[in-house]
Design a protein around this motif. Structure first.
Motif, PDB file in Angstrom:
ATOM      1  N   VAL A 198       0.901  -1.154   0.000  1.00 54.80           N
ATOM      2  CA  VAL A 198       0.000   0.000   0.000  1.00 54.80           C
ATOM      3  C   VAL A 198       0.938   1.201   0.000  1.00 54.80           C
ATOM      4  O   VAL A 198       1.734   1.377   0.925  1.00 54.80           O
ATOM      5  N   GLU A 221      -2.728   2.666  -3.949  1.00 54.20           N
ATOM      6  CA  GLU A 221      -2.154   3.972  -3.660  1.00 54.20           C
ATOM      7  C   GLU A 221      -3.184   4.860  -2.982  1.00 54.20           C
ATOM      8  O   GLU A 221      -4.372   4.811  -3.324  1.00 54.20           O
ATOM      9  N   ASP A 276      -1.090   9.187   5.415  1.00 53.87           N
ATOM     10  CA  ASP A 276      -0.326   8.111   6.048  1.00 53.87           C
ATOM     11  C   ASP A 276      -1.174   7.245   6.973  1.00 53.87           C
ATOM     12  O   ASP A 276      -0.957   6.034   7.066  1.00 53.87           O
ATOM     13  N   VAL A 330      -2.941   4.846   4.674  1.00 54.35           N
ATOM     14  CA  VAL A 330      -1.991   3.829   4.229  1.00 54.35           C
ATOM     15  C   VAL A 330      -1.823   2.767   5.315  1.00 54.35           C
ATOM     16  O   VAL A 330      -1.901   1.559   5.049  1.00 54.35           O
ATOM     17  N   ALA A 387       3.399  -1.670   4.170  1.00 56.93           N
ATOM     18  CA  ALA A 387       3.570  -0.248   3.884  1.00 56.93           C
ATOM     19  C   ALA A 387       4.794   0.290   4.606  1.00 56.93           C
ATOM     20  O   ALA A 387       5.249  -0.266   5.615  1.00 56.93           O
TER      21      ALA A 387
END
Length: 299
Positions: free
Chosen positions: A195, A223, A227, A230, A241
């Motif tokens: 990711v 994508e 953060d 993610v 990630a």
């Protein structure tokens, strides 16, 4: 129409009496009569009508008073701000990506205000959707005095002050093959889907740079920009990630693994536009941050 005439009109509207308005303004009543006549001639409508021994606003006068009150409020506020700047105080317009705006920037603001001579400084802190590109654009257009961002601006346009931030870590679901490791190299992550940060996000560039150091390309499955998103997708099993180490990660169902190679150190930047005319308080705050950030550990 001049500023004195507008202020005279405002006073007459408040007192509803020429004599009382003249006393409050310390001017003669004929001066007020002349000012109102000039305004009415220029506007082409009557502003007052007689009411007993005093006057009251016409419907045109009531509409004009709304504009006058708002205009004088803005003018007076701007005058006060400029006077504060001249005394070394004033308003400092800051921008910051969210992670820095949540802690680092407020800490610097608080320390600055606690320093003698800075007590009257005021701050506005903006995140501008928290993307470095947007913040740098706002600084370039002088909508912000300076910004705390994840990568530097063009050196020909911006003055950039680098400072250390907490390093990147690898995050995985608890049942992932890498989750049993106490540390991991970037090369060990290559077999697994990621990711990853989208190109719009400010963290894409430094993570790409890590992969460039080992001459490899990650397997990007998904994508996104933020953060925390993610990390959340990694926790849900969409991939592993690389994210900044942050206390919020400990609240997620993740294994947080130190990244040992290449060096996961991370840098952020304080940027301001070269040659921009700034209030004294903004200049002092920038110099203060330079000194503080050069001394600090990772933030």
């Amino acid at each position: 129409m001049n500023l004195d005439h507008i202020r005279y009109f405002q006073a007459i509207a408040y007192y509803e009496h020429y004599g009382r308005a003249a006393q409050a303004l310390h001017v003669s009543q004929p001066n007020l009569n002349y000012a109102v006549t000039q305004l009415e001639n220029e506007l082409g409508v009557p502003l007052f009508e007689k009411h007993g021994r005093g006057v009251q606003l016409t419907r045109y006068g009531r509409l004009f008073l709304q504009s006058v009150n708002e205009s004088l409020r803005i003018l007076d506020a701007g005058t006060r701000d400029l006077q504060e700047m001249g005394r070394g105080g004033g308003l400092v317009l800051l921008g910051g990506i969210r992670k820095l705006a949540a802690q680092t920037v407020p800490d610097l603001m608080q320390k600055f205000l606690a320093t003698s001579g800075n007590e009257h400084t005021r701050f506005e802190l903006h995140t501008e959707s928290s993307f470095t590109a947007d913040l740098l654009q706002a600084v370039a257009e002088e909508r912000l005095d300076m910004a705390f961002v994840s990568h530097p601006g063009d050196d020909t346009v911006f003055e950039n002050v680098a400072f250390a931030r907490s390093p990147f870590v690898v995050v995985t679901p608890p049942n992932h093959p890498l989750a049993q490791k106490s540390s991991v190299t970037l090369r060990e992550t290559l077999p697994y889907p990621f990711v990853y940060f989208s190109k719009r996000g400010g963290l894409r560039r430094p993570i790409d740079a890590l992969f460039q150091k080992i001459g490899a390309t990650p397997k990007i499955a998904y994508e996104t920009e933020e953060d925390t998103v993610v990390a959340g997708m990694a926790a849900a099993g969409f991939g592993i990630a690389i994210v900044p180490d942050h206390p919020v990660l400990r609240c997620m169902d993740l294994k947080i693994i130190p990244l040992t190679d290449p060096d996961p150190g991370r840098t952020a930047y304080l940027c301001r536009k070269r040659g921009a005319l700034q209030p004294a308080a903004a200049q002092r705050f920038f110099a203060f941050c330079q000194a503080q950030l050069s001394q600090g550990a990772a933030l």
